[in-house]
Design a protein around this motif. Sequence first.
Motif, mmCIF file in Angstrom:
data_model
loop_
_atom_site.group_PDB
_atom_site.id
_atom_site.type_symbol
_atom_site.label_atom_id
_atom_site.label_comp_id
_atom_site.label_asym_id
_atom_site.label_seq_id
_atom_site.Cartn_x
_atom_site.Cartn_y
_atom_site.Cartn_z
ATOM 1 N N GLU A 1 -14.900 8.148 40.862
ATOM 2 C CA GLU A 1 -14.069 7.799 40.095
ATOM 3 C C GLU A 1 -12.926 7.418 41.428
ATOM 4 O O GLU A 1 -12.783 8.314 42.275
ATOM 5 C CB GLU A 1 -13.265 8.548 39.025
ATOM 6 N N ARG A 2 -11.768 6.480 41.036
ATOM 7 C CA ARG A 2 -10.592 6.254 41.978
ATOM 8 C C ARG A 2 -9.792 7.836 41.607
ATOM 9 O O ARG A 2 -9.400 8.176 40.715
ATOM 10 C CB ARG A 2 -9.923 5.064 41.375
ATOM 11 N N GLU A 3 -9.251 8.013 42.916
ATOM 12 C CA GLU A 3 -8.522 9.142 43.107
ATOM 13 C C GLU A 3 -7.146 8.888 43.620
ATOM 14 O O GLU A 3 -7.124 8.410 44.640
ATOM 15 C CB GLU A 3 -9.096 10.377 43.496
ATOM 16 N N PHE A 4 -6.211 9.706 43.207
ATOM 17 C CA PHE A 4 -4.747 9.522 43.587
ATOM 18 C C PHE A 4 -4.628 10.071 45.169
ATOM 19 O O PHE A 4 -5.393 11.135 45.516
ATOM 20 C CB PHE A 4 -3.687 10.317 42.981
ATOM 21 N N VAL A 5 -3.946 9.410 45.865
ATOM 22 C CA VAL A 5 -3.911 9.904 47.520
ATOM 23 C C VAL A 5 -2.117 10.358 47.544
ATOM 24 O O VAL A 5 -2.019 11.336 47.930
ATOM 25 C CB VAL A 5 -4.264 8.693 48.315
ATOM 26 N N ALA A 6 -1.109 9.301 47.421
ATOM 27 C CA ALA A 6 0.099 9.502 47.455
ATOM 28 C C ALA A 6 0.915 8.147 46.686
ATOM 29 O O ALA A 6 0.015 7.257 46.172
ATOM 30 C CB ALA A 6 0.465 9.043 48.743
ATOM 31 N N VAL A 7 2.160 8.446 46.413
ATOM 32 C CA VAL A 7 2.941 7.546 45.631
ATOM 33 C C VAL A 7 4.356 7.833 46.334
ATOM 34 O O VAL A 7 4.745 8.842 46.689
ATOM 35 C CB VAL A 7 3.144 7.811 44.178
ATOM 36 N N ILE A 8 5.141 6.732 46.314
ATOM 37 C CA ILE A 8 6.306 6.914 47.008
ATOM 38 C C ILE A 8 7.407 6.180 45.856
ATOM 39 O O ILE A 8 7.177 5.256 45.334
ATOM 40 C CB ILE A 8 6.559 6.191 48.241
ATOM 41 N N SER A 9 8.377 6.904 45.522
ATOM 42 C CA SER A 9 9.368 6.512 44.517
ATOM 43 C C SER A 9 10.218 5.263 44.795
ATOM 44 O O SER A 9 10.211 4.830 46.086
ATOM 45 C CB SER A 9 10.305 7.561 44.126
ATOM 46 N N ARG A 10 10.925 4.687 44.136
ATOM 47 C CA ARG A 10 11.883 3.580 44.336
ATOM 48 C C ARG A 10 12.846 3.839 45.565
ATOM 49 O O ARG A 10 13.240 3.096 46.168
ATOM 50 C CB ARG A 10 12.767 3.363 43.118
ATOM 51 N N ASN A 11 13.260 5.296 45.522
ATOM 52 C CA ASN A 11 14.354 5.484 46.502
ATOM 53 C C ASN A 11 13.675 6.205 47.862
ATOM 54 O O ASN A 11 14.334 6.846 48.503
ATOM 55 C CB ASN A 11 15.464 6.429 45.768
ATOM 56 N N GLY A 12 12.519 6.430 47.812
ATOM 57 C CA GLY A 12 11.648 6.701 49.190
ATOM 58 C C GLY A 12 11.116 8.145 48.786
ATOM 59 O O GLY A 12 10.594 8.466 49.983
ATOM 60 N N ARG A 13 11.319 8.720 47.835
ATOM 61 C CA ARG A 13 10.763 10.056 47.904
ATOM 62 C C ARG A 13 9.081 10.100 47.784
ATOM 63 O O ARG A 13 8.507 9.216 46.761
ATOM 64 C CB ARG A 13 11.164 10.803 46.803
ATOM 65 N N PRO A 14 8.362 10.743 48.534
ATOM 66 C CA PRO A 14 6.814 10.685 48.483
ATOM 67 C C PRO A 14 6.078 11.886 47.728
ATOM 68 O O PRO A 14 6.846 12.778 47.803
ATOM 69 C CB PRO A 14 6.528 10.855 50.116
#
Length: 125
Positions: free
Chosen positions: A44-57
């Motif tokens: 299955e596809r798995e999460f690596v990273a996300v960045i918010s609208r204001n740049g919080r990772p």
Amino acid sequence: QVQLVESGGGLVQAGGSLRLSCAASGRTFSTYYMGWFRQFPGKEREFVAVISRNGRPYYAESVKGRLTISRDNAKNTVYLQMNSLKSEDTAVYYCAADPAITMSTLADVDQYDYWGQGTQVTVSS
């Protein structure tokens, strides 16, 4: 509607680095949460990273300290800097976008409305 195009994948030796890019269409890029996921063969596809609208990772535990997500709203682009690569990082990497992410859903594939076509990363040992 957002269109996402990944680039930067390829073949690299273990211990090496790659930087993935994801270019987004549209004028509302800065209002989207931008994520990276990966998919191993047969998995299955798995999460690596996300960045918010204001740049919080936010990162998956398995990649903390080695992978860095960043965004350039002026260029409508999100990046994934990948250092100290391991053979187990070999996967297809996908860029994803969504205008509304919560802490409880940021790793959920179904949360994201828009996806790129993916870029292959192969790490040779």
